[in-house]
Design a protein around this motif. Sequence first.
Motif, PDB file in Angstrom:
ATOM      1  N   ARG A 106     -49.093 -68.504   8.371  1.00  0.00           N
ATOM      2  CA  ARG A 106     -49.019 -68.736   6.806  1.00  0.00           C
ATOM      3  C   ARG A 106     -49.781 -67.766   6.078  1.00  0.00           C
ATOM      4  N   LEU A 107     -50.781 -67.414   6.690  1.00  0.00           N
ATOM      5  CA  LEU A 107     -51.553 -66.359   5.910  1.00  0.00           C
ATOM      6  C   LEU A 107     -50.975 -65.284   5.249  1.00  0.00           C
ATOM      7  N   GLY A 108     -51.188 -64.875   3.909  1.00  0.00           N
ATOM      8  CA  GLY A 108     -50.576 -63.811   3.390  1.00  0.00           C
ATOM      9  C   GLY A 108     -49.209 -64.128   2.547  1.00  0.00           C
ATOM     10  N   LYS A 109     -49.009 -65.359   2.846  1.00  0.00           N
ATOM     11  CA  LYS A 109     -47.695 -65.760   2.162  1.00  0.00           C
ATOM     12  C   LYS A 109     -47.979 -66.528   0.512  1.00  0.00           C
ATOM     13  N   VAL A 110     -47.100 -66.529  -0.069  1.00  0.00           N
ATOM     14  CA  VAL A 110     -47.249 -67.337  -1.385  1.00  0.00           C
ATOM     15  C   VAL A 110     -45.590 -68.279  -0.946  1.00  0.00           C
ATOM     16  N   ILE A 111     -45.857 -69.764  -0.869  1.00  0.00           N
ATOM     17  CA  ILE A 111     -44.667 -70.466  -0.592  1.00  0.00           C
ATOM     18  C   ILE A 111     -44.440 -71.332  -1.746  1.00  0.00           C
ATOM     19  N   ARG A 112     -43.139 -71.589  -1.858  1.00  0.00           N
ATOM     20  CA  ARG A 112     -42.691 -72.503  -2.961  1.00  0.00           C
ATOM     21  C   ARG A 112     -41.804 -73.559  -1.924  1.00  0.00           C
ATOM     22  N   VAL A 113     -42.310 -74.997  -2.084  1.00  0.00           N
ATOM     23  CA  VAL A 113     -41.792 -76.024  -1.320  1.00  0.00           C
ATOM     24  C   VAL A 113     -41.103 -77.074  -2.200  1.00  0.00           C
ATOM     25  N   SER A 114     -39.674 -77.174  -1.955  1.00  0.00           N
ATOM     26  CA  SER A 114     -38.992 -78.386  -2.717  1.00  0.00           C
ATOM     27  C   SER A 114     -38.516 -79.279  -1.639  1.00  0.00           C
ATOM     28  N   THR A 115     -37.998 -80.272  -2.163  1.00  0.00           N
ATOM     29  CA  THR A 115     -37.160 -81.404  -1.222  1.00  0.00           C
ATOM     30  C   THR A 115     -35.727 -80.510  -0.541  1.00  0.00           C
ATOM     31  N   GLU A 116     -35.577 -79.493  -1.147  1.00  0.00           N
ATOM     32  CA  GLU A 116     -34.205 -78.716  -0.459  1.00  0.00           C
ATOM     33  C   GLU A 116     -34.583 -77.649   0.378  1.00  0.00           C
ATOM     34  N   GLY A 117     -35.840 -77.270   0.218  1.00  0.00           N
ATOM     35  CA  GLY A 117     -36.122 -76.187   1.449  1.00  0.00           C
ATOM     36  C   GLY A 117     -37.412 -75.282   1.015  1.00  0.00           C
ATOM     37  N   VAL A 118     -37.498 -74.171   1.465  1.00  0.00           N
ATOM     38  CA  VAL A 118     -38.910 -73.336   1.301  1.00  0.00           C
ATOM     39  C   VAL A 118     -38.458 -71.925   0.841  1.00  0.00           C
ATOM     40  N   ARG A 119     -39.120 -71.490   0.031  1.00  0.00           N
ATOM     41  CA  ARG A 119     -38.756 -69.929  -0.612  1.00  0.00           C
ATOM     42  C   ARG A 119     -40.479 -69.656  -0.420  1.00  0.00           C
ATOM     43  N   PHE A 120     -40.483 -68.127   0.168  1.00  0.00           N
ATOM     44  CA  PHE A 120     -41.598 -67.612   0.263  1.00  0.00           C
ATOM     45  C   PHE A 120     -41.451 -66.248  -0.064  1.00  0.00           C
ATOM     46  N   TYR A 121     -42.572 -65.320  -0.225  1.00  0.00           N
ATOM     47  CA  TYR A 121     -42.886 -63.990  -0.039  1.00  0.00           C
ATOM     48  C   TYR A 121     -44.227 -63.718   0.355  1.00  0.00           C
ATOM     49  N   THR A 122     -44.183 -62.309   1.001  1.00  0.00           N
ATOM     50  CA  THR A 122     -45.485 -62.120   1.582  1.00  0.00           C
ATOM     51  C   THR A 122     -46.432 -60.879   1.010  1.00  0.00           C
ATOM     52  N   TRP A 123     -47.392 -60.642   1.548  1.00  0.00           N
ATOM     53  CA  TRP A 123     -48.454 -59.500   1.049  1.00  0.00           C
ATOM     54  C   TRP A 123     -47.745 -58.114   1.500  1.00  0.00           C
ATOM     55  N   GLN A 124     -46.909 -58.114   2.525  1.00  0.00           N
ATOM     56  CA  GLN A 124     -46.038 -57.011   2.903  1.00  0.00           C
ATOM     57  C   GLN A 124     -44.782 -56.807   2.065  1.00  0.00           C
ATOM     58  N   SER A 125     -44.218 -57.788   1.756  1.00  0.00           N
ATOM     59  CA  SER A 125     -42.995 -57.665   1.091  1.00  0.00           C
ATOM     60  C   SER A 125     -42.828 -58.744   0.089  1.00  0.00           C
ATOM     61  N   ARG A 126     -42.488 -58.377  -1.271  1.00  0.00           N
ATOM     62  CA  ARG A 126     -42.151 -59.315  -2.347  1.00  0.00           C
ATOM     63  C   ARG A 126     -40.898 -59.823  -2.467  1.00  0.00           C
ATOM     64  N   ARG A 127     -39.972 -59.473  -1.305  1.00  0.00           N
ATOM     65  CA  ARG A 127     -38.563 -59.959  -1.280  1.00  0.00           C
ATOM     66  C   ARG A 127     -38.650 -61.642  -0.905  1.00  0.00           C
ATOM     67  N   ILE A 128     -38.210 -62.307  -1.684  1.00  0.00           N
ATOM     68  CA  ILE A 128     -38.111 -63.932  -1.317  1.00  0.00           C
ATOM     69  C   ILE A 128     -37.184 -64.093  -0.173  1.00  0.00           C
ATOM     70  N   GLN A 129     -37.717 -65.035   0.652  1.00  0.00           N
ATOM     71  CA  GLN A 129     -37.110 -65.357   1.774  1.00  0.00           C
ATOM     72  C   GLN A 129     -36.807 -66.884   1.518  1.00  0.00           C
ATOM     73  N   HIS A 130     -35.701 -67.496   2.188  1.00  0.00           N
ATOM     74  CA  HIS A 130     -35.182 -68.943   1.889  1.00  0.00           C
ATOM     75  C   HIS A 130     -35.107 -69.687   3.166  1.00  0.00           C
ATOM     76  N   ILE A 131     -35.740 -70.904   3.194  1.00  0.00           N
ATOM     77  CA  ILE A 131     -35.304 -71.447   4.528  1.00  0.00           C
ATOM     78  C   ILE A 131     -34.893 -73.137   3.815  1.00  0.00           C
ATOM     79  N   LYS A 132     -33.688 -73.526   4.291  1.00  0.00           N
ATOM     80  CA  LYS A 132     -33.260 -74.675   3.767  1.00  0.00           C
ATOM     81  C   LYS A 132     -33.750 -75.892   5.008  1.00  0.00           C
ATOM     82  N   TRP A 133     -34.156 -76.972   4.449  1.00  0.00           N
ATOM     83  CA  TRP A 133     -34.369 -77.921   5.157  1.00  0.00           C
ATOM     84  C   TRP A 133     -33.201 -78.467   5.989  1.00  0.00           C
TER      85      TRP A 133
END
Length: 134
Positions: A106-133
Amino acid sequence: MIVLDEQLLGYGLDAEIQRWYRGTVTAITHLRPGTVIKDEAIPTLLRTARQPTFVTLNVVDFWRGMQPDHRFSIVCFALPDSRANEIPGLLRRLFAADPFRTRRQRLGKVIRVSTEGVRFYTWQSRRIQHIKWS
């Protein structure tokens, strides 16, 4: 260590999270007692704690507005205040999913959680990644 934003105090979330989380659950106000804590000061305070995960409902100021740091993680819940009671369950679900199972992951991540899933970006890359529940 889980650090709750002051807007989450009074909901009893710390006790709910403590039922399943083995580490410390505290409030941001305990990191600097007796003072008003502005959002801009939170990263500095988080750096004083040992590898904390900061939990907030303040998506506007923290999601995409906060620079990731390898010393802490930020978890923003995209929920209205009236649904704050859903945070412990969603947080537990987040911590059970790859790539968030361990504090180190988890370290180094900014994570956005919703009821649909998770989006996050890291200190290495500001590219947003998405994971659906699932």
